[in-house]
Motif scaffolding. Structure first.
Motif, PDB file in Angstrom:
ATOM      1  N   ASP A 176       0.811  -1.208   0.000  1.00  0.00           N
ATOM      2  CA  ASP A 176       0.000   0.000   0.000  1.00  0.00           C
ATOM      3  C   ASP A 176       0.852   1.270   0.000  1.00  0.00           C
ATOM      4  O   ASP A 176       0.362   2.348   0.288  1.00  0.00           O
ATOM      5  CB  ASP A 176      -0.963   0.012   1.188  1.00  0.00           C
ATOM      6  CG  ASP A 176      -0.247  -0.136   2.528  1.00  0.00           C
ATOM      7  OD1 ASP A 176       0.990  -0.071   2.546  1.00  0.00           O
ATOM      8  OD2 ASP A 176      -0.943  -0.304   3.546  1.00  0.00           O
ATOM      9  N   VAL A 177       2.147   1.131  -0.339  1.00  0.00           N
ATOM     10  CA  VAL A 177       3.016   2.299  -0.470  1.00  0.00           C
ATOM     11  C   VAL A 177       3.136   2.651  -1.948  1.00  0.00           C
ATOM     12  O   VAL A 177       3.496   1.802  -2.769  1.00  0.00           O
ATOM     13  CB  VAL A 177       4.416   2.040   0.120  1.00  0.00           C
ATOM     14  CG1 VAL A 177       5.300   3.275  -0.069  1.00  0.00           C
ATOM     15  CG2 VAL A 177       4.326   1.672   1.588  1.00  0.00           C
ATOM     16  N   TRP A 178       2.810   3.889  -2.276  1.00  0.00           N
ATOM     17  CA  TRP A 178       2.935   4.372  -3.650  1.00  0.00           C
ATOM     18  C   TRP A 178       3.977   5.485  -3.687  1.00  0.00           C
ATOM     19  O   TRP A 178       4.077   6.281  -2.752  1.00  0.00           O
ATOM     20  CB  TRP A 178       1.600   4.910  -4.171  1.00  0.00           C
ATOM     21  CG  TRP A 178       0.635   3.845  -4.615  1.00  0.00           C
ATOM     22  CD1 TRP A 178       0.255   2.749  -3.913  1.00  0.00           C
ATOM     23  CD2 TRP A 178      -0.090   3.803  -5.857  1.00  0.00           C
ATOM     24  NE1 TRP A 178      -0.668   2.015  -4.621  1.00  0.00           N
ATOM     25  CE2 TRP A 178      -0.899   2.644  -5.823  1.00  0.00           C
ATOM     26  CE3 TRP A 178      -0.139   4.632  -6.962  1.00  0.00           C
ATOM     27  CZ2 TRP A 178      -1.738   2.301  -6.889  1.00  0.00           C
ATOM     28  CZ3 TRP A 178      -0.981   4.295  -8.028  1.00  0.00           C
ATOM     29  CH2 TRP A 178      -1.766   3.138  -7.984  1.00  0.00           C
ATOM     30  N   VAL A 179       4.743   5.519  -4.783  1.00  0.00           N
ATOM     31  CA  VAL A 179       5.750   6.554  -4.993  1.00  0.00           C
ATOM     32  C   VAL A 179       5.338   7.373  -6.213  1.00  0.00           C
ATOM     33  O   VAL A 179       5.134   6.820  -7.298  1.00  0.00           O
ATOM     34  CB  VAL A 179       7.149   5.940  -5.217  1.00  0.00           C
ATOM     35  CG1 VAL A 179       8.202   7.042  -5.314  1.00  0.00           C
ATOM     36  CG2 VAL A 179       7.486   4.957  -4.108  1.00  0.00           C
ATOM     37  N   ILE A 180       5.198   8.687  -6.049  1.00  0.00           N
ATOM     38  CA  ILE A 180       4.808   9.579  -7.146  1.00  0.00           C
ATOM     39  C   ILE A 180       6.056  10.335  -7.608  1.00  0.00           C
ATOM     40  O   ILE A 180       6.631  11.122  -6.863  1.00  0.00           O
ATOM     41  CB  ILE A 180       3.706  10.557  -6.707  1.00  0.00           C
ATOM     42  CG1 ILE A 180       2.476   9.761  -6.262  1.00  0.00           C
ATOM     43  CG2 ILE A 180       3.351  11.520  -7.833  1.00  0.00           C
ATOM     44  CD1 ILE A 180       1.336  10.627  -5.738  1.00  0.00           C
ATOM     45  N   HIS A 181       6.477  10.080  -8.840  1.00  0.00           N
ATOM     46  CA  HIS A 181       7.695  10.645  -9.404  1.00  0.00           C
ATOM     47  C   HIS A 181       7.339  11.851 -10.277  1.00  0.00           C
ATOM     48  O   HIS A 181       6.548  11.726 -11.220  1.00  0.00           O
ATOM     49  CB  HIS A 181       8.427   9.607 -10.256  1.00  0.00           C
ATOM     50  CG  HIS A 181       8.735   8.323  -9.546  1.00  0.00           C
ATOM     51  ND1 HIS A 181       9.985   8.026  -9.057  1.00  0.00           N
ATOM     52  CD2 HIS A 181       7.940   7.251  -9.239  1.00  0.00           C
ATOM     53  CE1 HIS A 181       9.963   6.814  -8.494  1.00  0.00           C
ATOM     54  NE2 HIS A 181       8.741   6.329  -8.592  1.00  0.00           N
ATOM     55  N   VAL A 182       7.952  12.998 -10.002  1.00  0.00           N
ATOM     56  CA  VAL A 182       7.611  14.249 -10.699  1.00  0.00           C
ATOM     57  C   VAL A 182       8.858  14.763 -11.423  1.00  0.00           C
ATOM     58  O   VAL A 182       9.860  15.094 -10.793  1.00  0.00           O
ATOM     59  CB  VAL A 182       7.098  15.316  -9.713  1.00  0.00           C
ATOM     60  CG1 VAL A 182       6.614  16.545 -10.477  1.00  0.00           C
ATOM     61  CG2 VAL A 182       5.981  14.747  -8.835  1.00  0.00           C
ATOM     62  N   HIS A 183       8.773  14.843 -12.744  1.00  0.00           N
ATOM     63  CA  HIS A 183       9.930  15.256 -13.548  1.00  0.00           C
ATOM     64  C   HIS A 183      10.135  16.770 -13.503  1.00  0.00           C
ATOM     65  O   HIS A 183       9.338  17.514 -12.955  1.00  0.00           O
ATOM     66  CB  HIS A 183       9.770  14.779 -14.998  1.00  0.00           C
ATOM     67  CG  HIS A 183       8.674  15.474 -15.758  1.00  0.00           C
ATOM     68  ND1 HIS A 183       8.798  16.757 -16.245  1.00  0.00           N
ATOM     69  CD2 HIS A 183       7.429  15.055 -16.128  1.00  0.00           C
ATOM     70  CE1 HIS A 183       7.700  17.104 -16.894  1.00  0.00           C
ATOM     71  NE2 HIS A 183       6.840  16.092 -16.820  1.00  0.00           N
ATOM     72  N   GLY A 184      11.241  17.212 -14.111  1.00  0.00           N
ATOM     73  CA  GLY A 184      11.626  18.607 -14.045  1.00  0.00           C
ATOM     74  C   GLY A 184      11.264  19.414 -15.272  1.00  0.00           C
ATOM     75  O   GLY A 184      10.559  18.950 -16.178  1.00  0.00           O
ATOM     76  N   LEU A 185      11.781  20.636 -15.324  1.00  0.00           N
ATOM     77  CA  LEU A 185      11.496  21.594 -16.394  1.00  0.00           C
ATOM     78  C   LEU A 185      12.144  21.145 -17.692  1.00  0.00           C
ATOM     79  O   LEU A 185      13.288  20.712 -17.717  1.00  0.00           O
ATOM     80  CB  LEU A 185      12.036  22.971 -15.988  1.00  0.00           C
ATOM     81  CG  LEU A 185      11.767  24.148 -16.910  1.00  0.00           C
ATOM     82  CD1 LEU A 185      10.292  24.470 -16.969  1.00  0.00           C
ATOM     83  CD2 LEU A 185      12.554  25.372 -16.443  1.00  0.00           C
ATOM     84  N   GLY A 186      11.389  21.265 -18.809  1.00  0.00           N
ATOM     85  CA  GLY A 186      11.921  20.883 -20.108  1.00  0.00           C
ATOM     86  C   GLY A 186      12.203  19.405 -20.213  1.00  0.00           C
ATOM     87  O   GLY A 186      13.162  18.992 -20.876  1.00  0.00           O
ATOM     88  N   SER A 187      11.370  18.588 -19.578  1.00  0.00           N
ATOM     89  CA  SER A 187      11.601  17.147 -19.553  1.00  0.00           C
ATOM     90  C   SER A 187      10.261  16.417 -19.617  1.00  0.00           C
ATOM     91  O   SER A 187       9.228  17.008 -19.901  1.00  0.00           O
ATOM     92  CB  SER A 187      12.386  16.768 -18.289  1.00  0.00           C
ATOM     93  OG  SER A 187      12.831  15.441 -18.358  1.00  0.00           O
ATOM     94  N   SER A 188      10.303  15.120 -19.358  1.00  0.00           N
ATOM     95  CA  SER A 188       9.102  14.287 -19.434  1.00  0.00           C
ATOM     96  C   SER A 188       9.195  13.186 -18.390  1.00  0.00           C
ATOM     97  O   SER A 188      10.181  13.062 -17.661  1.00  0.00           O
ATOM     98  CB  SER A 188       8.980  13.670 -20.835  1.00  0.00           C
ATOM     99  OG  SER A 188      10.053  12.784 -21.079  1.00  0.00           O
ATOM    100  N   ARG A 189       8.166  12.344 -18.357  1.00  0.00           N
ATOM    101  CA  ARG A 189       8.110  11.265 -17.365  1.00  0.00           C
ATOM    102  C   ARG A 189       9.322  10.334 -17.437  1.00  0.00           C
ATOM    103  O   ARG A 189       9.746   9.767 -16.437  1.00  0.00           O
ATOM    104  CB  ARG A 189       6.844  10.435 -17.585  1.00  0.00           C
ATOM    105  CG  ARG A 189       5.550  11.143 -17.264  1.00  0.00           C
ATOM    106  CD  ARG A 189       4.357  10.328 -17.734  1.00  0.00           C
ATOM    107  NE  ARG A 189       4.215  10.348 -19.182  1.00  0.00           N
ATOM    108  CZ  ARG A 189       3.444   9.513 -19.885  1.00  0.00           C
ATOM    109  NH1 ARG A 189       2.782   8.555 -19.258  1.00  0.00           N
ATOM    110  NH2 ARG A 189       3.349   9.622 -21.189  1.00  0.00           N
ATOM    111  N   SER A 190       9.888  10.181 -18.641  1.00  0.00           N
ATOM    112  CA  SER A 190      11.007   9.253 -18.791  1.00  0.00           C
ATOM    113  C   SER A 190      12.218   9.666 -17.964  1.00  0.00           C
ATOM    114  O   SER A 190      13.080   8.833 -17.668  1.00  0.00           O
ATOM    115  CB  SER A 190      11.403   9.132 -20.268  1.00  0.00           C
ATOM    116  OG  SER A 190      11.893  10.356 -20.771  1.00  0.00           O
ATOM    117  N   GLN A 191      12.306  10.952 -17.587  1.00  0.00           N
ATOM    118  CA  GLN A 191      13.430  11.401 -16.749  1.00  0.00           C
ATOM    119  C   GLN A 191      13.495  10.608 -15.446  1.00  0.00           C
ATOM    120  O   GLN A 191      14.580  10.328 -14.940  1.00  0.00           O
ATOM    121  CB  GLN A 191      13.283  12.887 -16.431  1.00  0.00           C
ATOM    122  CG  GLN A 191      14.405  13.448 -15.565  1.00  0.00           C
ATOM    123  CD  GLN A 191      14.196  14.902 -15.202  1.00  0.00           C
ATOM    124  OE1 GLN A 191      13.139  15.289 -14.704  1.00  0.00           O
ATOM    125  NE2 GLN A 191      15.207  15.724 -15.453  1.00  0.00           N
TER     126      GLN A 191
END
Length: 413
Positions: A176-191
């Motif tokens: 029940d632990v979820w990790v939310i990954h937030v990319h940076g400026l001028g980038s996308s989820r693949s970062q």
């Protein structure tokens, strides 16, 4: 010709003084919009690196193709990197840099590109076809090692959150632990994909949302609001995770993503948040802008004052950016959330000194780990084992039990 009377030098002085005053008065009108445009530019970086030559290794141990680069340039950065040709095309993954002595270079089959000197820094091609890079003679290097979770061997689901695409990489077992990954400026989820495996091996589900300036969105917004507006889209991602059964949430924010995460924690505090991992965090934007102005040769007093002009001649539809309300800027406004910062010592975009100051002012809740020689958002690339060990130890310190242990792995399959 007019004779210079007694009053003419005084008149000239007055005219020069008035001209100087006019220039000072006009400075914010000119500098404010320019600084805002530069700081909020959500376009992809176009830093191109020349390829000096290529060839193949020989022998049974390693017959892979390799590319040669300038040993004094960005290609010498430690760890794996990727490259895309200047004209586009697929991403190719390159192995760590190897400095070859001149004798070794001449002893292997090697072809220098026209007009290029023979160099001694090599990277093996681990995945992809470099033909297009070789045709262009140059390409864009980055830390991204894959374009979708499948490139890392992950099972994943494509989902929509508020009309925006996101990836869900489910845990291998119940959790029940979820990790939310937030990319940076001028980038996308693949970062963010590089950082997922450490959490996956702990049995956590990862959610990689996009937001309005993500590069992989058609018709995306071209200007960032530095988290002032984007945080609502990441808050929507948290609500999605909770609706899917998450009970504890870890945020991972890369560069600007750290500002967005801090904004979520400030604007919408929630008991489900277990902690925040901030990578090369862009938290104190006035200090970041000041550092870049000083590097460009701007006097210190002007460099410290000019960030306050960003709301002058503000483009229609763009929000007012109130620095004093942003988490991390005044330092005291950052929520008391357990936080770990991973920051490269050679970051040229966000000075590591800012993270040192930030951590020193929040000793009870913020831990800083520095990565020697790493550039902006390239901490994982420079030392993946250190990253995994730090993340694992930190998650255990939060009381989040993990079913799995860190083992050696290939970063990109």
């Amino acid at each position: 010709m007019l004779a210079a009377g007694p009053g003419r030098p005084v008149n000239r002085f007055k005219a020069a003084l008035l001209a100087s005053a006019a220039a000072v008065a006009a400075l914010p009108l000119l500098a404010g919009p320019l600084i805002r445009a530069q700081a909020t530019d959500a376009a992809q970086s176009r830093r191109l690196v020349p390829v000096r030559g290529h060839g193949h290794g020989h022998g049974q141990q390693d017959s892979r193709m390799y590319l040669d680069f300038d040993p004094a340039g960005f290609a010498a950065h430690p760890g794996r990197l990727s490259m895309r040709a200047a004209s586009g095309g697929e991403l190719i993954v390159l192995g760590p840099p190897v400095l070859e002595p001149p004798a070794a270079i001449h002893a292997t089959p090697h072809r220098a590109l026209p007009g290029q000197p023979l160099r001694g820094l090599r990277r093996a091609v681990e995945r992809g076809d470099p033909a297009r890079v070789l045709r262009d003679g140059k390409g864009q290097l980055s830390g991204h090692l894959g374009e979708t979770p499948a490139d890392f061997g992950f099972r994943y689901e494509d989902v929509q959150i508020g009309g925006l695409p996101a990836w869900v990489i489910p845990a291998e077992g119940p959790g029940d632990v979820w990790v939310i990954h937030v990319h940076g400026l001028g980038s996308s989820r693949s970062q963010c994909l590089r950082g997922v495996r450490a959490f996956s091996r702990l049995g956590y589900t990862s959610l990689l949302p996009s937001y309005r300036t993500s590069l992989d969105l058609p018709g995306r917004q071209r200007r960032s609001h530095l988290g002032v507006s984007e945080w609502t889209e990441i808050e929507a991602a948290r609500r999605y995770a909770l609706a899917c059964g998450a009970r504890r949430i870890i945020f991972v924010g890369w560069s600007l993503g750290a500002s967005i995460v801090a904004r979520v924690l400030q604007e919408s505090p929630d008991g489900s948040t277990a902690g925040a991992l901030l990578v090369s965090p862009a938290l104190d934007w006035p200090a970041i802008i000041t550092a870049h102005l000083r590097k460009a040769g701007c006097p210190e007093f002007a460099a410290r004052w000019l960030p306050s002009t960003v709301n002058i001649l503000r483009p229609r539809g763009e929000p007012v950016i109130r620095w004093h309300q942003m988490p991390g800027v005044t330092m005291q406004s950052y929520p008391a959330t357990p936080t770990m910062i991973l920051h490269g010592s050679d970051d040229q975009s966000v000075p590591v000194e800012l993270s040192r100051i930030f951590a020193s002012r929040h000793l009870a809740s913020v831990q800083l780990i520095e990565f020697a020689g790493a550039h902006h958002t390239l901490e994982w690339n420079s030392a993946p084992a250190l990253w995994d060990e730090a993340v694992t130890a930190w998650c255990h310190s939060l009381g989040l039990a993990g079913e799995h242990s860190i083992e050696d792995f290939s970063e990109a399959k």
